[in-house]
Design a protein around this motif. Structure first.
Motif, PDB file in Angstrom:
ATOM      1  N   VAL A   1       0.861  -1.187   0.000  1.00  0.00           N
ATOM      2  CA  VAL A   1       0.000   0.000   0.000  1.00  0.00           C
ATOM      3  C   VAL A   1       0.893   1.231   0.000  1.00  0.00           C
ATOM      4  O   VAL A   1       1.700   1.418   0.913  1.00  0.00           O
ATOM      5  CB  VAL A   1      -0.915   0.013   1.231  1.00  0.00           C
ATOM      6  CG1 VAL A   1      -1.749   1.292   1.254  1.00  0.00           C
ATOM      7  CG2 VAL A   1      -1.820  -1.210   1.231  1.00  0.00           C
ATOM      8  N   PRO A   2       0.795   2.088  -1.026  1.00  0.00           N
ATOM      9  CA  PRO A   2       1.669   3.257  -1.082  1.00  0.00           C
ATOM     10  C   PRO A   2       1.252   4.315  -0.078  1.00  0.00           C
ATOM     11  O   PRO A   2       0.073   4.451   0.255  1.00  0.00           O
ATOM     12  CB  PRO A   2       1.496   3.765  -2.518  1.00  0.00           C
ATOM     13  CG  PRO A   2       0.138   3.304  -2.896  1.00  0.00           C
ATOM     14  CD  PRO A   2      -0.098   2.004  -2.184  1.00  0.00           C
ATOM     15  N   SER A   3       2.238   5.052   0.398  1.00  0.00           N
ATOM     16  CA  SER A   3       1.956   6.159   1.307  1.00  0.00           C
ATOM     17  C   SER A   3       1.252   7.267   0.553  1.00  0.00           C
ATOM     18  O   SER A   3       1.614   7.588  -0.579  1.00  0.00           O
ATOM     19  CB  SER A   3       3.256   6.697   1.906  1.00  0.00           C
ATOM     20  OG  SER A   3       3.014   7.875   2.641  1.00  0.00           O
ATOM     21  N   PRO A   4       0.219   7.885   1.126  1.00  0.00           N
ATOM     22  CA  PRO A   4      -0.478   8.968   0.436  1.00  0.00           C
ATOM     23  C   PRO A   4       0.440  10.100   0.004  1.00  0.00           C
ATOM     24  O   PRO A   4       0.195  10.747  -1.002  1.00  0.00           O
ATOM     25  CB  PRO A   4      -1.496   9.451   1.477  1.00  0.00           C
ATOM     26  CG  PRO A   4      -1.729   8.264   2.353  1.00  0.00           C
ATOM     27  CD  PRO A   4      -0.390   7.567   2.416  1.00  0.00           C
ATOM     28  N   GLU A   5       1.514  10.332   0.776  1.00  0.00           N
ATOM     29  CA  GLU A   5       2.430  11.414   0.401  1.00  0.00           C
ATOM     30  C   GLU A   5       3.219  11.058  -0.856  1.00  0.00           C
ATOM     31  O   GLU A   5       3.626  11.931  -1.611  1.00  0.00           O
ATOM     32  CB  GLU A   5       3.409  11.708   1.540  1.00  0.00           C
ATOM     33  CG  GLU A   5       2.766  12.317   2.780  1.00  0.00           C
ATOM     34  CD  GLU A   5       2.293  11.248   3.736  1.00  0.00           C
ATOM     35  OE1 GLU A   5       1.744  11.620   4.793  1.00  0.00           O
ATOM     36  OE2 GLU A   5       2.441  10.062   3.429  1.00  0.00           O
ATOM     37  N   ILE A   6       3.437   9.758  -1.074  1.00  0.00           N
ATOM     38  CA  ILE A   6       4.219   9.319  -2.222  1.00  0.00           C
ATOM     39  C   ILE A   6       3.337   9.086  -3.437  1.00  0.00           C
ATOM     40  O   ILE A   6       3.676   9.443  -4.550  1.00  0.00           O
ATOM     41  CB  ILE A   6       4.987   8.023  -1.880  1.00  0.00           C
ATOM     42  CG1 ILE A   6       5.950   8.293  -0.720  1.00  0.00           C
ATOM     43  CG2 ILE A   6       5.736   7.491  -3.080  1.00  0.00           C
ATOM     44  CD1 ILE A   6       6.663   7.057  -0.243  1.00  0.00           C
ATOM     45  N   SER A   7       2.171   8.498  -3.209  1.00  0.00           N
ATOM     46  CA  SER A   7       1.271   8.180  -4.324  1.00  0.00           C
ATOM     47  C   SER A   7      -0.112   8.724  -4.051  1.00  0.00           C
ATOM     48  O   SER A   7      -0.919   8.069  -3.397  1.00  0.00           O
ATOM     49  CB  SER A   7       1.199   6.665  -4.525  1.00  0.00           C
ATOM     50  OG  SER A   7       0.302   6.355  -5.546  1.00  0.00           O
ATOM     51  N   PRO A   8      -0.429   9.940  -4.515  1.00  0.00           N
ATOM     52  CA  PRO A   8      -1.728  10.521  -4.268  1.00  0.00           C
ATOM     53  C   PRO A   8      -2.860   9.743  -4.912  1.00  0.00           C
ATOM     54  O   PRO A   8      -4.019   9.996  -4.649  1.00  0.00           O
ATOM     55  CB  PRO A   8      -1.620  11.916  -4.897  1.00  0.00           C
ATOM     56  CG  PRO A   8      -0.215  12.106  -5.276  1.00  0.00           C
ATOM     57  CD  PRO A   8       0.437  10.795  -5.331  1.00  0.00           C
TER      58      PRO A   8
ATOM     59  N   ASN B   1      -8.855   7.188  11.920  1.00  0.00           N
ATOM     60  CA  ASN B   1      -9.716   8.266  12.399  1.00  0.00           C
ATOM     61  C   ASN B   1      -8.922   9.460  12.907  1.00  0.00           C
ATOM     62  O   ASN B   1      -9.426  10.579  12.931  1.00  0.00           O
ATOM     63  CB  ASN B   1     -10.645   7.747  13.502  1.00  0.00           C
ATOM     64  CG  ASN B   1     -11.621   6.706  12.969  1.00  0.00           C
ATOM     65  OD1 ASN B   1     -11.958   6.723  11.786  1.00  0.00           O
ATOM     66  ND2 ASN B   1     -12.048   5.798  13.828  1.00  0.00           N
ATOM     67  N   LYS B   2      -7.664   9.226  13.312  1.00  0.00           N
ATOM     68  CA  LYS B   2      -6.839  10.337  13.808  1.00  0.00           C
ATOM     69  C   LYS B   2      -6.214  11.142  12.680  1.00  0.00           C
ATOM     70  O   LYS B   2      -5.593  12.174  12.915  1.00  0.00           O
ATOM     71  CB  LYS B   2      -5.726   9.781  14.712  1.00  0.00           C
ATOM     72  CG  LYS B   2      -6.235   9.243  16.043  1.00  0.00           C
ATOM     73  CD  LYS B   2      -5.079   8.695  16.870  1.00  0.00           C
ATOM     74  CE  LYS B   2      -5.583   8.128  18.179  1.00  0.00           C
ATOM     75  NZ  LYS B   2      -4.464   7.559  18.994  1.00  0.00           N
ATOM     76  N   GLY B   3      -6.358  10.644  11.449  1.00  0.00           N
ATOM     77  CA  GLY B   3      -5.833  11.394  10.313  1.00  0.00           C
ATOM     78  C   GLY B   3      -4.326  11.371  10.224  1.00  0.00           C
ATOM     79  O   GLY B   3      -3.703  12.387   9.911  1.00  0.00           O
ATOM     80  N   THR B   4      -3.712  10.241  10.524  1.00  0.00           N
ATOM     81  CA  THR B   4      -2.259  10.105  10.398  1.00  0.00           C
ATOM     82  C   THR B   4      -1.961   9.118   9.271  1.00  0.00           C
ATOM     83  O   THR B   4      -1.837   7.914   9.502  1.00  0.00           O
ATOM     84  CB  THR B   4      -1.649   9.602  11.718  1.00  0.00           C
ATOM     85  OG1 THR B   4      -2.347   8.410  12.115  1.00  0.00           O
ATOM     86  CG2 THR B   4      -1.800  10.654  12.806  1.00  0.00           C
ATOM     87  N   PRO B   5      -1.874   9.601   8.032  1.00  0.00           N
ATOM     88  CA  PRO B   5      -1.762   8.699   6.870  1.00  0.00           C
ATOM     89  C   PRO B   5      -0.574   7.749   6.925  1.00  0.00           C
ATOM     90  O   PRO B   5      -0.716   6.564   6.647  1.00  0.00           O
ATOM     91  CB  PRO B   5      -1.649   9.672   5.690  1.00  0.00           C
ATOM     92  CG  PRO B   5      -2.256  10.947   6.176  1.00  0.00           C
ATOM     93  CD  PRO B   5      -1.920  11.012   7.624  1.00  0.00           C
ATOM     94  N   SER B   6       0.607   8.268   7.274  1.00  0.00           N
ATOM     95  CA  SER B   6       1.797   7.418   7.257  1.00  0.00           C
ATOM     96  C   SER B   6       1.680   6.288   8.264  1.00  0.00           C
ATOM     97  O   SER B   6       1.981   5.121   7.960  1.00  0.00           O
ATOM     98  CB  SER B   6       3.040   8.262   7.542  1.00  0.00           C
ATOM     99  OG  SER B   6       3.226   9.232   6.538  1.00  0.00           O
TER     100      SER B   6
END
Length: 247
Positions: free
Chosen positions: A130-137, A188-193
């Motif tokens: 699963v790619p990190s949102p910062e790397i793969s939007p 739910n805490k909004g911490t994507p990484s």
């Protein structure tokens, strides 16, 4: 009626008309396609420059681009013309024949990209981390509650590929639809990484099905052949109908 009283046979008259008008329609359509591609090329480069995975990215497999570029407009024009001639021969009324032609052509333009084009060549299936949102939007995390949705806009290492489907799978390769309980709080805490790391620790990966960009021209030729085949079949039916009326 005047057409049937000429010195040439009806079959020859129909063959000349179908060939001349059909080729003219194909030439005009392809010319307009080339003009549109030339006009849109700078816009496409401007949109994709520096952000190939962005929401505005339009690959060559995108429906509007695929249908208006390359050689497919030739097939569309030939089929539309043959379909119009066939509808006119059957209905014998201009407006209803035009309506039927438009309805059938539109339905085929919707159905073929959805159910035929994706399977013109067996798609490629890959399972990746699963790619990190910062790397793969292009990939997104949970979509409301504990529902887990992963949407890839591009296949890893395959620029310009046509992504047919994507979604989360577990360590055994089975599709999953809910976020693991251990990761729900992080989502739910909004911490994507941290959320992505948690998914990896739970064995969640992303399955992607796609058609490589290298198959673009193969698909163009295949779809054009389909429409040309349909056009020839309709033209053959018109000739048989004409000969049946003469006999």
């Amino acid at each position: 009626a005047l057409a049937w009283n000429q010195s040439v046979t009806r079959t020859r008259w129909l063959a000349v008309k179908l060939t001349a008008v059909g080729v003219a329609a194909m030439a005009v359509t392809e010319g307009l396609s080339l003009m549109q591609a030339w006009w849109a090329a700078p816009l496409g480069r401007a949109v994709t420059h520096g952000a190939p995975a962005g929401v505005l990215y339009q690959g060559r497999f995108t429906q509007l681009i695929f249908a208006s570029h390359g050689i497919t407009p030739l097939g569309y024009a030939a089929f539309a013309f043959a379909l119009g001639v066939t509808a006119g021969a059957l209905i014998r009324r201009t407006v209803p024949a035009m309506a039927v032609t438009l309805a059938i052509f539109t339905a085929l333009q919707v159905a073929l990209p959805l159910w035929v084009r994706p399977h013109l060549d067996p798609p490629v299936h890959v399972v990746v981390a699963v790619p990190s949102p910062e790397i793969s939007p292009g990939s997104s995390g949970p979509a409301g509650g504990n529902k887990l949705t992963l949407t890839a806009l591009q296949a890893p290492g395959q620029p310009g590929a046509w992504v047919l489907s994507s979604g989360p799978v577990n360590a055994t390769g089975q599709a999953v639809t809910t976020t693991p309980a251990a990761c729900t709080g992080l989502a739910n805490k909004g911490t994507p990484s941290a959320f992505v790391d948690c998914l990896a620790s739970q064995g969640i990966r992303e399955a992607i099905t796609y058609q490589p960009a290298s198959r673009y021209w193969r698909f163009q030729w295949a779809e054009t052949a389909i429409y040309l085949g349909l056009a020839l079949a309709l033209a053959g039916y018109c000739f048989r109908r004409l000969n049946r009326r003469l006999s």
